[in-house]
Design a protein around this motif. Sequence first.
Motif, PDB file in Angstrom:
ATOM      1  N   UNK A  25       0.840  -1.201   0.000  1.00 41.72           N
ATOM      2  CA  UNK A  25       0.000   0.000   0.000  1.00 41.72           C
ATOM      3  C   UNK A  25       0.867   1.240   0.000  1.00 41.72           C
ATOM      4  N   UNK A  26       0.315   2.328  -0.499  1.00 37.70           N
ATOM      5  CA  UNK A  26       0.988   3.626  -0.387  1.00 37.70           C
ATOM      6  C   UNK A  26       0.370   4.362   0.800  1.00 37.70           C
ATOM      7  N   UNK A  61      11.833  -4.062   8.347  1.00 44.26           N
ATOM      8  CA  UNK A  61      10.492  -4.647   8.463  1.00 44.26           C
ATOM      9  C   UNK A  61       9.635  -4.352   7.235  1.00 44.26           C
ATOM     10  N   UNK A  62       9.947  -3.279   6.537  1.00 42.95           N
ATOM     11  CA  UNK A  62       9.256  -2.947   5.284  1.00 42.95           C
ATOM     12  C   UNK A  62      10.290  -2.474   4.265  1.00 42.95           C
ATOM     13  N   UNK A  63       9.936  -2.625   3.010  1.00 45.13           N
ATOM     14  CA  UNK A  63      10.711  -2.038   1.923  1.00 45.13           C
ATOM     15  C   UNK A  63       9.777  -1.111   1.172  1.00 45.13           C
ATOM     16  N   UNK A  76       4.752   6.004  -3.730  1.00 45.36           N
ATOM     17  CA  UNK A  76       5.702   5.175  -2.993  1.00 45.36           C
ATOM     18  C   UNK A  76       4.911   4.116  -2.226  1.00 45.36           C
ATOM     19  N   UNK A  77       5.104   2.863  -2.614  1.00 49.98           N
ATOM     20  CA  UNK A  77       4.417   1.740  -1.996  1.00 49.98           C
ATOM     21  C   UNK A  77       5.319   1.097  -0.957  1.00 49.98           C
ATOM     22  N   UNK A  78       4.684   0.530   0.057  1.00 52.05           N
ATOM     23  CA  UNK A  78       5.412  -0.151   1.125  1.00 52.05           C
ATOM     24  C   UNK A  78       5.014  -1.616   1.127  1.00 52.05           C
ATOM     25  N   UNK A  79       6.026  -2.461   1.360  1.00 53.60           N
ATOM     26  CA  UNK A  79       5.857  -3.913   1.335  1.00 53.60           C
ATOM     27  C   UNK A  79       6.415  -4.483   2.632  1.00 53.60           C
ATOM     28  N   UNK A  80       5.661  -5.349   3.291  1.00 52.91           N
ATOM     29  CA  UNK A  80       6.135  -5.972   4.529  1.00 52.91           C
ATOM     30  C   UNK A  80       7.101  -7.109   4.169  1.00 52.91           C
TER      31      UNK A  80
END
Length: 116
Positions: A25-26, A61-63, A76-80
């Motif tokens: 999600x962004x 913990x996230x990228x 900018x999306x975040x991925x666990x």
Amino acid sequence: MKPDKNLLSGSTTLLVLSLLASGDKYGYEMIAALEEKSDHTFTLREGTLYPILHGLEREGAVTAYEKEAPSGRKRRYYHITRTGLTLLGEKREEWRTFRHLVDAIVAEGEGSLSPA
């Protein structure tokens, strides 16, 4: 009766990781999802969310990655990550323990609510 919004402050990392566990999600998407899922009780401001995300990113913990939206705007999306999933498990257990202890104390006092 809606819960006191101050209860959110100690749970933000758990909530952010929980949102990301269901998919990338962004930022604004996370803010909107939290509001919707909490029946508009919890609101994260950008000034609260992004420092949490940046801290989680430093911890591994996230990228984050950029992706172009249909509008042509980059988001900018975040991925666990696996580390994030492990942290999420720890935070969930911490929450369960906290909730159990609060419930035990509240239940003890429920019998004394009868009028004098």
